[in-house]
Scaffold this motif. Structure first.
Motif, short mmCIF file in Angstrom:
data_model
loop_
_atom_site.label_atom_id
_atom_site.label_comp_id
_atom_site.label_asym_id
_atom_site.label_seq_id
_atom_site.Cartn_x
_atom_site.Cartn_y
_atom_site.Cartn_z
N ASP A 1 0.84 -1.20 0.00
CA ASP A 1 0.00 0.00 0.00
C ASP A 1 0.87 1.25 0.00
OD1 ASP A 1 -2.53 -1.31 0.17
OD2 ASP A 1 -2.12 -1.71 2.28
N ASN A 2 2.05 1.13 0.60
CA ASN A 2 2.97 2.25 0.76
C ASN A 2 4.40 1.81 0.46
OD1 ASN A 2 0.88 3.93 2.03
ND2 ASN A 2 1.12 2.58 3.78
N LYS B 1 -1.81 -1.53 -8.41
CA LYS B 1 -2.29 -0.95 -7.16
C LYS B 1 -1.59 0.37 -6.88
CE LYS B 1 -2.77 -2.37 -2.36
NZ LYS B 1 -2.47 -3.44 -1.42
N LYS C 1 -0.23 3.57 -4.82
CA LYS C 1 0.36 3.56 -3.48
C LYS C 1 0.64 4.98 -3.00
CE LYS C 1 2.84 -0.46 -5.20
NZ LYS C 1 1.66 -1.24 -5.13
N VAL D 1 3.61 4.79 -6.96
CA VAL D 1 3.27 5.75 -5.91
C VAL D 1 2.65 6.99 -6.56
CG1 VAL D 1 4.19 7.24 -4.09
CG2 VAL D 1 5.04 4.89 -4.33
N THR E 1 3.25 -2.08 4.06
CA THR E 1 4.20 -1.03 3.74
C THR E 1 5.55 -1.67 3.46
OG1 THR E 1 3.07 0.56 5.16
CG2 THR E 1 5.37 1.05 4.60
#
Length: 183
Positions: free
Chosen positions: A56-57, A97, A99, A129, A179
């Motif tokens: 996610d990060n 996805k 991020k 990102v 993360t």
């Protein structure tokens, strides 16, 4: 490592750290396998690749040597060429996805951060990102160690808070909680 520890102490969810100094991943050799395939030809990157794709990060953390992030980190991140190739050569992005991300830099003296920030920005965008937090920086570490730099430690906590919040940007592709920090 002080800033990374401060960051991870305040992150929610699962955290994966990839230590560039201990990594056996070799740099990209421009074999062009990824020009036709959605993965790197070399198995040394597969585990990190899966972490990046599912994260996610993403946080890039590095000391600054000679006005750039470390060579060991650049060696690993050169393998993200597979994501660039997916987007611009095969026209089939492998990062599905979107991020959030950040950059953490520590340096001694009066260092120009233009180049490491530019490099980190390019790499983060390459890894999907879409929202990047302002850089966390610990400067003049020869005189003020990061562990004593209260402003830098506060920035690390602010980055954690940013990463703990949901993504605000409308994703460019269908949305796919971990993360991944690369240091």
């Amino acid at each position: 490592m002080v800033l990374i520890k401060e960051l991870t102490a305040h992150l929610e969810g699962e955290v994966h750290l990839i230590n560039a100094y201990e990594s056996k991943i070799k740099g990209c050799v421009d074999c062009r396998y990824c020009w036709k395939n959605p993965m790197c030809a070399f198995p040394d990157f597969q585990e990190v690749d899966q972490m990046i794709r599912s994260a996610d990060n993403i946080v890039i953390a590095s000391p600054i040597y000679f006005s750039e992030i470390t060579g060991d980190l650049l060696k690993i991140l050169s393998k993200t060429q597979v994501y660039w190739s997916g987007q611009f050569i095969r026209h089939d992005p492998v990062i599905k996805k979107p991020k959030k991300g950040g950059v953490m830099l520590a340096y001694a003296g009066n260092t120009n951060l233009k180049y490491p920030l530019h490099t980190a920005d390019l790499l983060l965008h390459n890894m999907g990102v879409v929202e990047i937090f302002l850089p966390v920086t610990a400067g003049d570490t020869d005189n003020i160690p990061a562990k004593d730099d209260q402003a830098s430690l506060a920035q690390a906590r602010e980055l954690a808070n940013f990463l703990n919040q949901p993504l605000l940007t409308t994703p460019p592709s269908p949305p796919g909680e971990t993360t991944t920090a690369l240091d």
